[in-house]
Enzyme design. Structure first.
Site, mmCIF file in Angstrom:
data_model
loop_
_atom_site.group_PDB
_atom_site.id
_atom_site.type_symbol
_atom_site.label_atom_id
_atom_site.label_comp_id
_atom_site.label_asym_id
_atom_site.label_seq_id
_atom_site.Cartn_x
_atom_site.Cartn_y
_atom_site.Cartn_z
ATOM 1 N N HIS A 67 0.520 -0.952 -0.010
ATOM 2 C CA HIS A 67 0.098 0.276 0.301
ATOM 3 C C HIS A 67 1.016 0.805 0.489
ATOM 4 O O HIS A 67 0.657 2.622 -0.845
ATOM 5 C CB HIS A 67 -0.628 -0.143 1.230
ATOM 6 C CG HIS A 67 -1.919 1.074 1.246
ATOM 7 N ND1 HIS A 67 -3.215 1.360 0.973
ATOM 8 C CD2 HIS A 67 -1.558 2.477 1.881
ATOM 9 C CE1 HIS A 67 -3.934 2.257 1.436
ATOM 10 N NE2 HIS A 67 -2.936 2.742 1.477
ATOM 11 N N GLU A 68 1.225 0.796 1.070
ATOM 12 C CA GLU A 68 2.919 3.040 0.747
ATOM 13 C C GLU A 68 3.741 2.475 0.466
ATOM 14 O O GLU A 68 4.034 3.555 -0.687
ATOM 15 C CB GLU A 68 4.002 2.926 2.367
ATOM 16 C CG GLU A 68 2.772 2.362 3.191
ATOM 17 C CD GLU A 68 2.030 3.338 3.779
ATOM 18 O OE1 GLU A 68 1.697 4.195 3.832
ATOM 19 O OE2 GLU A 68 0.710 2.921 4.087
ATOM 20 N N HIS A 71 2.098 4.380 -3.265
ATOM 21 C CA HIS A 71 2.354 5.647 -3.109
ATOM 22 C C HIS A 71 3.102 5.989 -2.977
ATOM 23 O O HIS A 71 3.789 7.600 -4.467
ATOM 24 C CB HIS A 71 2.089 5.720 -1.570
ATOM 25 C CG HIS A 71 0.751 6.184 -0.711
ATOM 26 N ND1 HIS A 71 -0.344 6.653 -0.969
ATOM 27 C CD2 HIS A 71 0.155 5.733 -0.060
ATOM 28 C CE1 HIS A 71 -1.403 6.388 -1.062
ATOM 29 N NE2 HIS A 71 -1.022 5.655 0.815
#
Length: 166
Positions: A67-68, A71
């Site tokens: 998820h990170e 980004h």
């Protein structure tokens, strides 16, 4: 797991899932409580909540890393890196990252004191985090006098409400 092991894991997941290198720093941030991790736009570093790893295991933690990294790679690549962007949602689905992290019991704001007030005129009840001066403030619905009924922690109130429902 140490910060050095985390750094190697993030680099490995980045190459394996995104086919792109992770060239910045990944660390555990002990102050994180309600989130699994965060991407810092200014430094491009990733911070992770170690409690997520300890409570849910390595498989779920890798989903948080993905998820990170979504980004990270979208921001550096000029794509839509925010949660609401279609680029982010599409890439997250492709790599198998988690949209949300699990809530850890006892973490977050569950121990925050809440004040429960009651209107003497209309009987309305409302909850506040901060204490109100009952001589100064009145009920927003009818203008009647308000009275502090009790102070309790949010977790205690949630437990009581769950018992009433079940």
């Amino acid at each position: 797991m140490t910060d050095e092991e985390l750094q190697k894991l993030v680099q490995h997941v980045s190459i394996e899932s995104f086919h792109l290198p992770f060239r910045h720093q990944a660390v555990f941030n002990p102050r994180l409580r309600t989130t699994g991790g965060r991407y810092l736009l200014s430094s491009h570093c990733l911070e992770f909540n170690k409690h997520q790893l300890l409570h849910f295991g390595i498989e779920e933690f890798i989903k948080i890393i993905k998820h990170e990294l979504c980004h990270y790679h979208l921001h550096l690549g000029g794509g839509g890196y925010k949660h609401r962007d279609s680029d982010f949602k599409k890439l997250l689905r492709q790599v198998g990252g988690s949209r949300y992290c699990g809530a850890i019991p006892g973490m977050g704001n569950s121990s925050v004191l809440q004040y429960i007030y009651h209107c003497r005129r209309c009987g309305a009840s409302f909850i506040r985090r901060r204490r109100l001066d009952t001589r100064r403030y009145v009920c927003a619905a009818c203008g009647g006098k308000i009275q502090l009924m009790k102070r309790e922690k949010r977790a205690e109130r949630n437990d009581r409400e769950n018992e009433q429902k079940g």
